[in-house]
Design an enzyme around this catalytic site. Structure first.
Site, PDB file in Angstrom:
ATOM      1  N   GLU A  81       0.659  -1.123  -0.016  1.00  0.00           N
ATOM      2  CA  GLU A  81       0.118  -0.258  -0.378  1.00  0.00           C
ATOM      3  C   GLU A  81       0.659   1.009  -0.073  1.00  0.00           C
ATOM      4  O   GLU A  81       0.723   2.406  -1.003  1.00  0.00           O
ATOM      5  CB  GLU A  81      -1.078  -0.158   1.494  1.00  0.00           C
ATOM      6  N   ASP A 115      -4.107  -9.511  -7.948  1.00  0.00           N
ATOM      7  CA  ASP A 115      -5.042  -8.701  -8.901  1.00  0.00           C
ATOM      8  C   ASP A 115      -3.495  -7.770  -9.980  1.00  0.00           C
ATOM      9  O   ASP A 115      -3.224  -7.534 -11.835  1.00  0.00           O
ATOM     10  CB  ASP A 115      -6.150  -8.550  -9.728  1.00  0.00           C
ATOM     11  N   GLU A 149     -18.570  -6.931  -2.551  1.00  0.00           N
ATOM     12  CA  GLU A 149     -17.032  -7.869  -2.892  1.00  0.00           C
ATOM     13  C   GLU A 149     -16.894  -8.782  -3.389  1.00  0.00           C
ATOM     14  O   GLU A 149     -16.103  -9.114  -4.435  1.00  0.00           O
ATOM     15  CB  GLU A 149     -16.557  -7.559  -1.447  1.00  0.00           C
ATOM     16  N   GLU A 155     -12.482  -0.202  -9.931  1.00  0.00           N
ATOM     17  CA  GLU A 155     -12.050  -0.729 -11.243  1.00  0.00           C
ATOM     18  C   GLU A 155     -12.886  -0.758 -12.410  1.00  0.00           C
ATOM     19  O   GLU A 155     -12.363  -1.135 -13.459  1.00  0.00           O
ATOM     20  CB  GLU A 155     -11.963  -2.867 -10.790  1.00  0.00           C
ATOM     21  N   THR A 210      -1.395   1.000  -9.879  1.00  0.00           N
ATOM     22  CA  THR A 210      -2.501   0.374  -9.846  1.00  0.00           C
ATOM     23  C   THR A 210      -3.341   1.055  -8.616  1.00  0.00           C
ATOM     24  O   THR A 210      -4.614   1.193  -8.425  1.00  0.00           O
ATOM     25  CB  THR A 210      -2.598  -0.979  -9.052  1.00  0.00           C
TER      26      THR A 210
HETATM   27  C1  DMJ Z   1      -6.792   0.243  -4.783  1.00  0.00           C
HETATM   28  O1  DMJ Z   1      -6.081   0.701  -3.385  1.00  0.00           O
HETATM   29  C2  DMJ Z   1      -5.434  -0.321  -5.764  1.00  0.00           C
HETATM   30  O2  DMJ Z   1      -6.656  -0.164  -6.904  1.00  0.00           O
HETATM   31  C3  DMJ Z   1      -5.348  -1.419  -5.787  1.00  0.00           C
HETATM   32  O3  DMJ Z   1      -4.741  -2.312  -6.763  1.00  0.00           O
HETATM   33  C4  DMJ Z   1      -6.534  -2.538  -5.482  1.00  0.00           C
HETATM   34  N1  DMJ Z   1      -7.554  -1.929  -3.523  1.00  0.00           N
HETATM   35  C5  DMJ Z   1      -7.751  -0.473  -4.607  1.00  0.00           C
HETATM   36  C6  DMJ Z   1      -9.033   0.157  -4.843  1.00  0.00           C
HETATM   37  O4  DMJ Z   1     -10.205  -1.004  -4.421  1.00  0.00           O
END
Ligand code: DMJ
Length: 736
Positions: free
Chosen positions: A114, A255, A348, A369, A472
């Site tokens: 994170e 992912d 979810e 997403e 991401t």
């Molecule tokens: C974000 O922190 C990023 O997109 C991560 O790759 C997945 N989770 C969250 C959003 O859902």
């Protein structure tokens, strides 16, 4: 009647033909864009008012809370969205605020994943976008600058996590002292394979190969540990390489590994990463894909274990559009959107067997997403149904998630109850992708037809030609900047450049500085011009950095820094308008002066360095024995109770609580040591770790490292890449 039938034939089978597709005019898009801007502003202002300096806003309590690291996470995560929405004044103010922080030294344990995607990603993106906002740029930018240094400071604190037997990182790190005692050795797949964009960017901008190599090594480690049928599990032991959770899927826990293979290949021009993705894709399509949904299965045999769709999986169609598979992506997104329409949000977890949200996984934490994929696919197809899907998302969030002081997580998609949390990705991702969907003229969408010439000590470089790669967490990286600092470097060490400029400044030669500032101002002018084209923008003009200065400079100066780029063929031959280049005579002579000074600076510095080295090596010789002694006393890994060998299928992640209990059983003297001396002295020595990785060469290179070649044309390769839409051409294709 006939026309309705034809219309339905054009629609994908999963969509109910009774839905009429709306037509979106330009003014409709502007209205939606402005609504998204207001949405962002409401959430952002509320964060500042009620929550800052905490990490996150609590939108029901109207206060703040630290979640991921006590580092004002939302402020940093939201920074580049301000730039994308054109709020340069606030962007510049926040940059100043962020820079008051000298470094990220703090005795806190944070998630390596994170912190990388949100903090490093946010700082890097803000650093690279800062030329657009009129902020004073430091000499040597984009290969140098305070935000870049701050990002590197964070990376240096994370790097110790990679000092493991396999090269795959721990999941948690203490920002001051490294890997916490008793830390679990189990990390999720995404926690291992989601670094190459940020770390690659850091390496290419700073010239220090450490970050990119370490991240690349971790990616290769995952690839190396794939199952014989090509699938990856969900959690892996980073000391033994044993999979501790063996469900294979494309969603939570895995992912962004896939995302970074594709985007890393494009951003860093590493075709072997694309090959690794394509191989994984074959296995995914063979074992996990069912009627344009993706399920979970055992990584060893491909037996289905969980027939579910996760909200997190919605990034997948967007990723497919990046590799030119928009048709498949459209079918998948229709499926995902049907879940959105069922509840007004995506839960979810959604059970594909029962067609219902899974109990205890029925929340919607304002995730990006789905809108992310919609935005990518719209850029690719311009299919208006995607605008309609985007508007659906906007309507639901406005209707059910908005509160007096922000936007709230939906606790249960079935009754739209709210929960007291607004994750920072709502401001960094969800609102950004919505905005970009409804803002077709945004600079981010530049298809490589416009660029800005900047001067760096490496020479002229064209930046801001589009082709942005989002990490991401939706932090865009301008690939051209990596090119300017890396490929165009010609052997000059960029990390020294700000010092060189200081020398130049002292000698009253400020010409270079002025030029860099002018570039930034001109960009502001251009942005304002395009925004003034619409009257709707006047509504929000207070958000823009519009000044009389800018209009003056527009009248009096010809912008020599902006160039039109003409793409002549689909194979990447690119011309740059010649007249503008002729005007750069002065710049070239200035560049020569700078080069000369750099050379003389180096000659001097080299002498100093060699003296320094001698002094250091004598100190090293004296102290090395002591250091070895200290290292021999306590190896943190020694205190982790080794797992008994178990059947790989039944391995569970070791419990952190158990590890903590075991730690309490240790003799007090060891506990005290671990809590004091060891904590203050970082154990990992990054350069040694890098040398070890290089020496061990634990994971062989993918054979496609040398198999693919880019087209050889006079254009820099990032422009070729834009022309060929992210596709790599094999040698054979090139010979045809
Ligand atoms: C974000 O922190 C990023 O997109 C991560 O790759 C997945 N989770 C969250 C959003 O859902």
């Amino acid at each position: 009647m006939r026309s309705i039938t034809i219309l339905c034939l054009f629609l994908y089978y999963s969509i109910d033909c009774s839905i009429a597709i709306r037509e979106y005019k330009k003014e409709d898009l502007f209205r939606l864009r402005e609504e998204v801007r207001e949405m962002f502003q409401h959430a952002y202002d509320s964060y500042l008012k009620y929550a800052y300096p905490y990490d996150e806003l609590r939108p029901l309590s109207c206060d703040g809370v630290d979640t991921w690291g006590s580092y004002s996470l939302t402020l940093i995560d939201a920074l580049d969205t301000l730039a994308i929405m054109g709020n340069y004044t606030e962007f510049n103010r926040v940059v100043e605020t962020v820079l008051q922080k000298q470094n990220f030294d703090a005795d806190i344990n944070v998630s390596v994943f994170e912190t990388n995607i949100r903090i490093i990603g946010g700082l890097l993106s803000a650093h690279l976008l800062s030329h657009k906002t009129g902020i004073k740029l430091e000499p040597g930018w984009p290969c140098n600058g305070p935000l870049l240094r701050l990002a590197e400071d964070v990376a240096q604190r994370l790097i110790a996590a990679f000092d493991t037997t396999t090269g795959m990182p721990y999941g948690t790190i203490n920002l001051r002292s490294g890997v916490p005692p008793g830390e679990t050795t189990v990390t999720c797949t995404a926690g291992v394979g989601t670094f190459i964009i940020e770390f690659g960017t850091l390496s290419r901008l700073t010239g220090d190969p450490l970050y990119e190599e370490v991240a690349y090594n971790a990616l290769k480690a995952l690839y190396h540990h794939r199952s014989p049928i090509g699938l990856l599990g969900n959690h892996i032991d980073i000391m033994t390489g044993r999979w501790t959770a063996q469900d294979a899927g494309i969603g939570g826990g895995v992912d962004s590994y896939f995302e970074y293979l594709v985007k890393g290949a494009i951003l860093l021009e590493k075709p072997e990463l694309m090959s690794m993705f394509r191989e994984a894709r074959l296995a995914i399509d063979k074992y996990l894909k069912k009627d344009d949904w993706y399920v979970w299965a055992t990584m060893l045999r491909g037996h289905v274990t969980l027939p579910v769709f996760q909200s997190l999986e919605s990034y997948w169609p967007g990723l497919l559009s990046l590799i030119g598979e928009s048709d498949t992506a459209m079918r998948i997104i229709h499926n995902y959107h049907s879940v959105w329409r069922q509840y007004g949000f995506t839960p979810e977890v959604y059970n594909l067997g029962t067609g219902e949200a899974s109990s205890s996984r029925e929340s919607y934490p304002l995730r990006p997403e789905l809108i992310e994929s919609i935005m990518y696919l719209y850029r690719e197809t311009r299919d208006p149904i995607l605008l309609q899907m985007g508007e659906d998302i906007l309507r639901s969030i406005q209707h059910s998630a908005r509160t007096q002081c922000g936007y709230a997580t939906i606790k249960d998609v079935r009754d739209h109850r709210k929960e007291d949390r607004m994750e920072s990705f709502f401001l960094s991702e969800t609102t950004k992708y919505l905005y970009l969907l409804f803002d077709p003229d945004n600079f981010i969408h530049n298809p490589g037809v416009r660029g800005t010439v900047i001067n760096t000590p490496n020479g002229e470089c064209i930046v801001d030609v589009g082709g942005y790669i989002f990490n991401t967490e939706a932090h865009p990286i301008d690939p051209t900047m990596l090119y300017c600092c890396h490929e165009a470097r010609e052997g000059i060490n960029i990390s020294e450049i700000h010092r060189i400029y200081k020398i130049l400044e002292e000698e009253d030669n400020i010409q270079f500085l002025t030029m860099i500032e002018a570039t930034a101002k001109k960009n502001v002018t251009k942005d304002i011009e395009s925004k003034n084209e619409t009257t709707l923008n006047e509504v929000t003009s207070k958000n823009y950095n519009i000044t009389k200065d800018n209009s003056e400079s527009k009248e009096n100066k010809i912008d020599q820094n902006e160039v039109l780029i003409k793409t002549e063929t689909r194979t990447g031959y690119v011309n740059i308008d010649g007249t503008e280049r002729e005007n750069s005579k002065n710049e070239s002579s200035l560049r020569d002066i700078v080069k000369e000074r750099i050379i003389s600076y180096y000659n001097n510095t080299n002498n100093i360095n060699s003296e320094d080295e001698e002094i250091h090596s004598s100190i090293d010789n004296k102290t090395s024995g002591d250091e070895l002694d200290t290292e021999a006393k306590v190896e943190v890994d020694d205190i982790i109770i080794p797992q008994k060998p178990q059947d790989a299928e039944s391995l569970q992640p070791p419990s952190v609580t158990k590890a903590k209990e075991a730690y309490k059983l240790l003799p007090k003297v060891i506990q005290d040591f671990l809590n004091s001396d060891w904590k203050r002295k970082p154990k990992c020595e990054p350069q040694r770790m890098l040398e070890r990785i290089r020496k061990e060469k634990r994971y062989p290179d993918h054979p496609d490292v040398n198999e693919y070649k880019y087209l050889l044309t006079p254009a820099p390769s990032f422009l070729q890449r834009i022309s060929i839409a992210g596709e790599f051409l094999s040698k054979k294709q090139l010979e045809m």
